[in-house]
Scaffold this active site. Structure first.
Site, mmCIF file in Angstrom:
data_model
loop_
_atom_site.group_PDB
_atom_site.id
_atom_site.type_symbol
_atom_site.label_atom_id
_atom_site.label_comp_id
_atom_site.label_asym_id
_atom_site.label_seq_id
_atom_site.Cartn_x
_atom_site.Cartn_y
_atom_site.Cartn_z
ATOM 1 N N HIS A 27 0.836 -1.210 0.000
ATOM 2 C CA HIS A 27 0.000 0.000 0.000
ATOM 3 C C HIS A 27 0.870 1.259 0.000
ATOM 4 C CE1 HIS A 27 -3.707 2.294 1.189
ATOM 5 N NE2 HIS A 27 -2.777 3.131 1.618
ATOM 6 N N GLU A 28 1.843 1.289 0.886
ATOM 7 C CA GLU A 28 2.687 2.481 1.012
ATOM 8 C C GLU A 28 3.643 2.635 -0.171
ATOM 9 O OE1 GLU A 28 1.664 4.593 3.035
ATOM 10 O OE2 GLU A 28 0.439 3.286 4.274
ATOM 11 N N HIS B 21 1.934 4.620 -2.784
ATOM 12 C CA HIS B 21 2.039 6.071 -2.529
ATOM 13 C C HIS B 21 3.423 6.585 -2.929
ATOM 14 C CE1 HIS B 21 -1.794 6.273 -0.618
ATOM 15 N NE2 HIS B 21 -1.445 5.602 0.457
#
Length: 194
Positions: free
Chosen positions: A96-97, A100
């Site tokens: 997920h990170e 980003h």
């Protein structure tokens, strides 16, 4: 130690209290996550895009807020050791990170204080990381057979934007709706959502 609830973008799980691992154990789990094919692919894509992912880009920390991790521009990814217990949770946070971080890498003007920019990256991270897979939603207590993925992503985007001091509840919802179609369809660096 910096509160991991304060990074530009944060992952959350259905966290039931302080039940996690030590920083050392979590750091070992982070190292194992680097063998995950999606993690490897995302890191390779960042390198190809000109963004170096150094040895300390992903690090385990103790967090004060009930979040699983976060990404902070210029600092990298934090994984909250005290809220994670199993390898799959660590893998999920790292994926997920990394999305980003990839977004930041490819869109050199990404502004985390801009609700639309933040919403777009959260939509992409929610969609491409598998955060809203049906099994994960069942474990969180959300049971819906049709449309669960998009509903889950929207719920989690708004939850993340609530932590952004530049986005009011109304601004967050408006921003998410304004960028939804474009950002949901944007699957880069993947050919399609994994």
């Amino acid at each position: 130690m910096e509160d991991a609830a304060s990074p530009n973008s944060g992952s959350d799980l259905n966290l039931g209290g302080n039940r996690g691992r030590s920083i050392e154990e979590c750091q070992g789990m982070i190292q194992r996550s680097f063998r995950n094919p999606i993690v490897k692919f995302l890191m390779e894509q960042m390198e190809k895009s000109g963004c170096r992912v150094g040895d300390n880009f992903v690090k385990a920390v103790v967090c004060t807020g009930p979040v699983a991790g976060g990404y902070t521009k210029g600092r990298g990814i934090t994984v909250c050791s005290n809220y994670l217990t199993i390898q799959d949770e660590v893998n999920q946070v790292v994926i997920h990170e990394l999305i980003h971080a990839y977004d930041e890498c490819r869109a050199k003007n990404l502004d985390w204080t801009n609700c639309a920019h933040h919403a777009c990256s959260e939509i992409r991270a929610g969609h491409l990381s598998g955060d809203c897979h049906f099994k994960r939603e069942l474990l969180r207590g959300f049971i819906k057979l049709r449309g669960h993925e998009q509903e889950c992503i929207k719920r989690r985007v708004l939850k993340s934007l609530r932590g952004n001091p530049y986005c009011s509840e109304v601004a967050a919802k408006d921003a998410m709706e304004a960028v939804w179609d474009t950002c949901y369809k944007d699957t880069k660096p993947f050919d399609r959502a994994p």
